[in-house]
Design an enzyme around this catalytic site. Sequence first.
Site, PDB file in Angstrom:
ATOM      1  CE  LYS A  67      -1.616   1.740   4.052  1.00 24.96           C
ATOM      2  NZ  LYS A  67      -1.395   3.169   4.311  1.00 24.96           N
ATOM      3  CG  ASN A  68       2.297   2.623   3.533  1.00 28.80           C
ATOM      4  OD1 ASN A  68       1.138   2.977   3.297  1.00 28.80           O
ATOM      5  ND2 ASN A  68       2.689   2.257   4.741  1.00 28.80           N
ATOM      6  NE  ARG A  71       0.683  11.759   7.146  1.00 27.89           N
ATOM      7  CZ  ARG A  71       0.699  13.005   7.628  1.00 27.89           C
ATOM      8  NH1 ARG A  71      -0.404  13.702   7.724  1.00 27.89           N
ATOM      9  NH2 ARG A  71       1.826  13.546   8.007  1.00 27.89           N
ATOM     10  CB  CYS A 120      -4.070   6.024  10.646  1.00 33.50           C
ATOM     11  SG  CYS A 120      -4.388   4.665   9.551  1.00 33.50           S
ATOM     12  NE  ARG A 127      -0.068  10.259  10.148  1.00 28.34           N
ATOM     13  CZ  ARG A 127      -0.436   9.180   9.426  1.00 28.34           C
ATOM     14  NH1 ARG A 127      -1.689   8.772   9.447  1.00 28.34           N
ATOM     15  NH2 ARG A 127       0.431   8.560   8.641  1.00 28.34           N
ATOM     16  N   PRO A 128       2.428  16.140  11.558  1.00 23.09           N
ATOM     17  CG  PRO A 128       4.416  16.725  12.606  1.00 23.09           C
ATOM     18  CD  PRO A 128       3.253  15.778  12.704  1.00 23.09           C
ATOM     19  CB  ILE A 129       3.174  18.107   6.246  1.00 23.78           C
ATOM     20  CG1 ILE A 129       2.377  19.403   6.342  1.00 23.78           C
ATOM     21  CG2 ILE A 129       2.242  16.916   6.211  1.00 23.78           C
ATOM     22  CD1 ILE A 129       1.582  19.696   5.080  1.00 23.78           C
ATOM     23  CG  ASP A 130       7.770  19.820  10.503  1.00 27.78           C
ATOM     24  OD1 ASP A 130       7.023  18.846  10.649  1.00 27.78           O
ATOM     25  OD2 ASP A 130       8.927  19.849  10.964  1.00 27.78           O
ATOM     26  CD  GLN A 131      11.667  18.000   9.051  1.00 27.01           C
ATOM     27  OE1 GLN A 131      12.742  17.889   8.467  1.00 27.01           O
ATOM     28  NE2 GLN A 131      11.427  18.970   9.921  1.00 27.01           N
ATOM     29  CG  ASP A 155       2.835   1.180   9.575  1.00 24.33           C
ATOM     30  OD1 ASP A 155       3.134   1.470   8.405  1.00 24.33           O
ATOM     31  OD2 ASP A 155       2.556   2.017  10.440  1.00 24.33           O
ATOM     32  CB  ILE A 194       6.815   6.163  14.934  1.00 28.06           C
ATOM     33  CG1 ILE A 194       7.993   5.205  14.779  1.00 28.06           C
ATOM     34  CG2 ILE A 194       6.539   6.979  13.672  1.00 28.06           C
ATOM     35  CD1 ILE A 194       9.267   5.796  14.262  1.00 28.06           C
ATOM     36  NE  ARG A 225      -7.043   4.720   4.733  1.00 27.73           N
ATOM     37  CZ  ARG A 225      -6.100   5.154   5.580  1.00 27.73           C
ATOM     38  NH1 ARG A 225      -6.380   5.257   6.864  1.00 27.73           N
ATOM     39  NH2 ARG A 225      -4.906   5.471   5.158  1.00 27.73           N
TER      40      ARG A 225
END
Length: 419
Positions: A22-23, A93, A117, A122-126, A306, A328, A398
């Site tokens: 999936k990922n 996501r 999920c 769940r930041p996206i700063d990077q 996971d 994590i 999903r």
Amino acid sequence: MEKLVITGGTRLKGEVVISGAKNAAVAILPATLLLKGVYTISNLPNISDVKITCDILQDLGAKITWKSRNEIVIDTREIDGNEAPIDKTSKFRASYYIIGAMLGRCGQIEVGLPGGCNLGSRPIDQHIKGFEALGAKVEVGQGKISAKAKKLVGTSIYMDVVSVGATINVMLASVLAEGTTTIDNAAKEPHIVDVANFLNTMGADIRGAGTDVIKINGVKSLKREGSYSIVPDQIEAGTFMAAAIATRGDILIKNCISEHLDCITAKILEIGGHVEDLGDTIRVWSNKRPTKANIKTLPYPGFPTDMQPQMGVVLSIADGTSIINESIWESRFQYTNELNNMGAHITAQGKTAVVEGVKELSGAPVYASDLRAGAALLIAGIVAKGTTELYNINHIDRGYEQIEEKFRKLGANILRITE
Ligand code: EPZ
């Protein structure tokens, strides 16, 4: 509303074929936006995250033909949209990969903030740090992210946090940039290597994927046709490994890459299970109660977060007390409340859970809070005495293709009921 009704007490035996990852799939599909041509993607898992990703790509102008349940032909010659709708991108996501790919393709995109999920913040700063380092202007507001760049110029980016998503997204944005981009402190998961392999198959120049340092030499253009097969899903394979041990069964897990499972295998051996490597198949079995073990989730090649809920189920019936440290995600122990309703003795506090093994679980109505919690509770239902009703199984759909069919083939007594 659908639920799974599971009658427990089965020792799972037989073989299961693992689907594509999936990922990897939810990154490789958006990556086709970097290309202008017609491509065949096979070994795609037929799951809702993949279907939503395909919907979004079609909204942007891609043409997609399903050749089979697990193979598409995608035509990205006419991508005319530069807005991915919030109602779809908020469903999972990985919608943020649209940003990296479209920045690379046309230098402009607006995407609804990603969902995914509920694991805490769940930041996206990077991701944003990487895009801005390459020369993009990124704005976040009204539930959207918009990114613009006249030109993307390669640079060196040091990730403050090891991030799968940010590593892949920066890789996507730098494939067609001018010059070389170096990503330091990169994530090393198998799906990152698969995305790099896909892009290199299409003419990109990416080296070092799977190590801490990835170098991307920008190229002028990519191939106008090609085909690619998605890597087998490490976490789906791990899920069936945990199920074999929890049910004292014997499962042949086919179409997997055993090196990707080394950390899970080590833990299974530590708790008294057996694993035999047969090449692209592994055999996992046990005929006794597992013993306790401690787990600390870490970026690959450490123990995968996971797989934490699935192993939590195994340890909940182990002989002895185990400690789980979830390093994590802030909040990935919701499933323990449900397990305790089934007779487990787990105390979760912040990022640590103390699991006192019990002899037996008993069936109960339980609710999946996220994808892997759902998979874990499904295993718990197969192990438990009596009947379990598992709700909110949309989470499981999903990320797992035909989950109840795969478990039924192994002897589990599972029914999907629509209420
Ligand atoms: C990916 O999420 C996976 N999802 C997750 O799998 C998985 O749990 C996670 O990687 C870790 O392996 C997909 O690939 C679609 P991260 P992602 O960026 O990319 C922090 C599943 O069950 N961080 O590697 O969102 C973050 O808060 C799902 O299949 C920042 O601080 O995860 C977390 O603590 C659940 N800033 C850590 O890094 C950022 O900009 C790892 O997150 C990005 C991340």
